[in-house]
Scaffold this motif. Structure first.
Motif, mmCIF file in Angstrom:
data_model
loop_
_atom_site.group_PDB
_atom_site.id
_atom_site.type_symbol
_atom_site.label_atom_id
_atom_site.label_comp_id
_atom_site.label_asym_id
_atom_site.label_seq_id
_atom_site.Cartn_x
_atom_site.Cartn_y
_atom_site.Cartn_z
ATOM 1 N N GLY A 112 -30.331 31.726 5.998
ATOM 2 C CA GLY A 112 -29.066 31.047 5.800
ATOM 3 C C GLY A 112 -28.329 30.800 7.103
ATOM 4 N N LEU A 113 -28.895 31.277 8.223
ATOM 5 C CA LEU A 113 -28.268 31.150 9.531
ATOM 6 C C LEU A 113 -29.303 30.688 10.544
ATOM 7 N N ASN A 114 -28.828 30.148 11.640
ATOM 8 C CA ASN A 114 -29.710 29.780 12.740
ATOM 9 C C ASN A 114 -29.729 30.909 13.763
ATOM 10 N N VAL A 115 -30.888 31.507 13.950
ATOM 11 C CA VAL A 115 -31.022 32.702 14.773
ATOM 12 C C VAL A 115 -31.238 32.326 16.233
ATOM 13 N N ILE A 116 -30.509 33.002 17.107
ATOM 14 C CA ILE A 116 -30.690 32.820 18.548
ATOM 15 C C ILE A 116 -31.543 33.935 19.127
ATOM 16 N N ALA A 117 -31.346 35.163 18.654
ATOM 17 C CA ALA A 117 -32.120 36.306 19.146
ATOM 18 C C ALA A 117 -32.164 37.364 18.060
ATOM 19 N N ALA A 118 -33.130 38.279 18.169
ATOM 20 C CA ALA A 118 -33.278 39.363 17.204
ATOM 21 C C ALA A 118 -33.657 40.636 17.942
ATOM 22 N N ASP B 261 -32.550 49.489 12.326
ATOM 23 C CA ASP B 261 -31.982 48.321 11.669
ATOM 24 C C ASP B 261 -32.369 47.083 12.463
ATOM 25 N N LEU B 262 -32.656 46.002 11.763
ATOM 26 C CA LEU B 262 -32.969 44.732 12.410
ATOM 27 C C LEU B 262 -31.728 43.856 12.385
ATOM 28 N N THR B 263 -31.261 43.433 13.548
ATOM 29 C CA THR B 263 -30.080 42.593 13.642
ATOM 30 C C THR B 263 -30.447 41.276 14.311
ATOM 31 N N VAL B 264 -29.682 40.239 14.010
ATOM 32 C CA VAL B 264 -29.896 38.925 14.608
ATOM 33 C C VAL B 264 -28.562 38.386 15.109
ATOM 34 N N SER B 265 -28.589 37.701 16.240
ATOM 35 C CA SER B 265 -27.412 36.984 16.707
ATOM 36 C C SER B 265 -27.563 35.524 16.300
ATOM 37 N N THR B 266 -26.450 34.906 15.949
ATOM 38 C CA THR B 266 -26.490 33.574 15.364
ATOM 39 C C THR B 266 -25.643 32.604 16.175
ATOM 40 N N GLU B 267 -25.739 31.332 15.813
ATOM 41 C CA GLU B 267 -24.952 30.314 16.495
ATOM 42 C C GLU B 267 -23.462 30.489 16.272
ATOM 43 N N ARG C 204 -38.577 25.631 11.543
ATOM 44 C CA ARG C 204 -39.478 24.960 10.614
ATOM 45 C C ARG C 204 -39.076 23.505 10.365
ATOM 46 N N THR C 205 -37.772 23.225 10.466
ATOM 47 C CA THR C 205 -37.288 21.918 10.029
ATOM 48 C C THR C 205 -37.123 20.907 11.150
ATOM 49 N N GLY C 206 -37.195 21.339 12.408
ATOM 50 C CA GLY C 206 -37.068 20.401 13.510
ATOM 51 C C GLY C 206 -35.647 19.986 13.810
ATOM 52 N N LEU C 207 -34.686 20.886 13.583
ATOM 53 C CA LEU C 207 -33.301 20.573 13.898
ATOM 54 C C LEU C 207 -33.111 20.442 15.404
ATOM 55 N N SER C 208 -32.118 19.691 15.808
ATOM 56 C CA SER C 208 -31.843 19.549 17.227
ATOM 57 C C SER C 208 -31.358 20.869 17.792
ATOM 58 N N GLY C 209 -31.611 21.093 19.074
ATOM 59 C CA GLY C 209 -31.173 22.329 19.699
ATOM 60 C C GLY C 209 -32.136 23.481 19.525
ATOM 61 N N GLN C 210 -33.275 23.256 18.873
ATOM 62 C CA GLN C 210 -34.299 24.287 18.705
ATOM 63 C C GLN C 210 -33.741 25.560 18.060
ATOM 64 N N LEU C 211 -32.941 25.400 17.016
ATOM 65 C CA LEU C 211 -32.412 26.556 16.314
ATOM 66 C C LEU C 211 -33.476 27.136 15.392
ATOM 67 N N LEU C 212 -33.517 28.449 15.299
ATOM 68 C CA LEU C 212 -34.575 29.132 14.568
ATOM 69 C C LEU C 212 -34.066 29.465 13.164
ATOM 70 N N ASN C 213 -34.488 28.697 12.175
ATOM 71 C CA ASN C 213 -33.943 28.824 10.829
ATOM 72 C C ASN C 213 -34.953 29.368 9.824
ATOM 73 N N SER C 214 -36.110 29.821 10.290
ATOM 74 C CA SER C 214 -37.150 30.303 9.386
ATOM 75 C C SER C 214 -37.797 31.545 9.984
ATOM 76 N N TYR C 215 -38.527 32.258 9.145
ATOM 77 C CA TYR C 215 -39.176 33.473 9.619
ATOM 78 C C TYR C 215 -40.531 33.658 8.944
ATOM 79 N N ILE C 216 -41.372 34.440 9.622
ATOM 80 C CA ILE C 216 -42.621 34.944 9.060
ATOM 81 C C ILE C 216 -42.626 36.446 9.288
ATOM 82 N N SER C 217 -42.971 37.222 8.292
ATOM 83 C CA SER C 217 -43.105 38.665 8.464
ATOM 84 C C SER C 217 -44.542 39.072 8.181
#
Length: 317
Positions: free
Chosen positions: A159-165, A177-183, A132-145
């Motif tokens: 609170g984290l930058n998500v790489i995969a879920a 369970d829903l898990t996410v991998s982070t930077e 959502r914020t346009g950080l460098s590296g295309q990190l995923l910091n927001s979600y929609i459910s």
């Protein structure tokens, strides 16, 4: 080896790239960057597949946003920044007005094409993770459910930058369970975020199916927590059945100096069982709230309570 006659598929209905596919029943929907094509198996001689262009007005934005909801429908992020519901009968946007408010126009396609997704089928909820914020590296910091049955949307920042879920089960009978991998190279449960109203995401934990040594009457469960300003919702499943009789408890002690809180969950009425599973849902009103469970145990009594010795009348006969 044989010839490829009848097996070669060329999706030339649109000039865009073929980015993803999903199997729905006996058909396949090919998701292209500028359209969607329906493929069906054919019994005709010399032509094993039929192709039908569903739409060339919109395509798939991110291949990793594609998720199958059930045997007949799938969902993905479209090139118009809306979620698309895919079926063999067509492609349609899901609540465009809602999504227009969720994904702002300032979020460009260049930032959305790396979005990722996951579906928690037990809760019938689709999650889209994006930048959502346009950080460098295309990190995923927001979600929609999206609750796929009630069509209810929510959004928030993480609170984290998500790489995969991904979703998983600890056992074949456990809840997803829903898990996410982070930077930070950690895999974490999806409980670190806040929705846009400032409410922390809840998380759940289960004991898993516990097998008792013999059938008995389950009266409830006792738990010991560290004192906090959070709450816990407790429900129980027995004999490999569904969860029932949810009760919510505050995790506050009798005095501010108390370090621990003992919670006693009582069944509405004792249930005869040999298997039981307790589910705890931790409710955090603030981002800084933490919940620590130290002990948990079942309250169970034997099926038959012996009150005295029974004499052997056969010996007197």
């Amino acid at each position: 080896w044989g010839t490829c006659d009848g097996n070669l598929i060329v999706l030339d209905e649109t000039p865009g790239s073929w980015d993803a596919s999903v199997v729905l029943g006996r058909a396949v929907i090919a998701c292209k960057s500028d359209g969607f094509v329906l493929l069906r198996h054919s019994t005709a001689v010399g032509n094993r597949f039929t192709q039908e262009l569903l739409t060339d007005k919109i395509g798939i934005m991110s291949a990793l946003s594609l998720q199958k909801l059930d045997k007949t429908t799938a969902i993905c992020l479209g090139t118009d920044n809306t979620l698309l519901l895919l079926s063999t009968s067509g492609v349609k946007s899901i609540s465009y007005d809602e999504l227009h408010k969720l994904i702002k126009p300032a979020v460009t396609a260049g930032r959305l094409h790396l979005s990722r997704s996951a579906v928690k089928h037990t809760e019938k909820t689709y999650y889209l993770f994006y930048d959502r914020t346009g950080l460098s590296g295309q990190l995923l910091n927001s979600y929609i459910s999206l609750h796929t049955t009630g069509k209810e949307f929510s959004k928030g920042t993480l609170g984290l930058n998500v790489i995969a879920a991904e979703t998983f089960k600890t056992t074949d009978r456990a809840e997803e369970d829903l898990t996410v991998s982070t930077e930070a190279k950690f895999v974490e449960e999806f409980d670190a975020g806040l929705d846009d109203d400032g409410t922390a995401i809840t998380r759940t934990w289960q004991t898993g199916w516990q097998k008792f040594s013999e059938i008995g009457w389950l009266h409830g469960a006792r738990m010991v927590f560290e004192q906090s300003n959070g709450k816990v919702r407790v429900d129980v499943a027995v004999n490999l059945g569904p969860f029932r009789a949810a009760q919510t408890f505050k995790l506050r002690g009798n005095g501010p100096a108390d370090d621990f809180v003992e919670i006693t969950y009582r069944m509405p009425s004792p249930i005869l069982c040999k298997f039981a599973n307790v589910r705890l849902t931790f409710i955090h009103p603030l981002a800084a709230t933490t919940t620590d469970l130290h002990q948990i145990g079942f309250e169970i009594s034997p099926q038959v309570i012996k009150t005295g010795e029974m004499k052997d009348r056969g010996a007197q006969a």
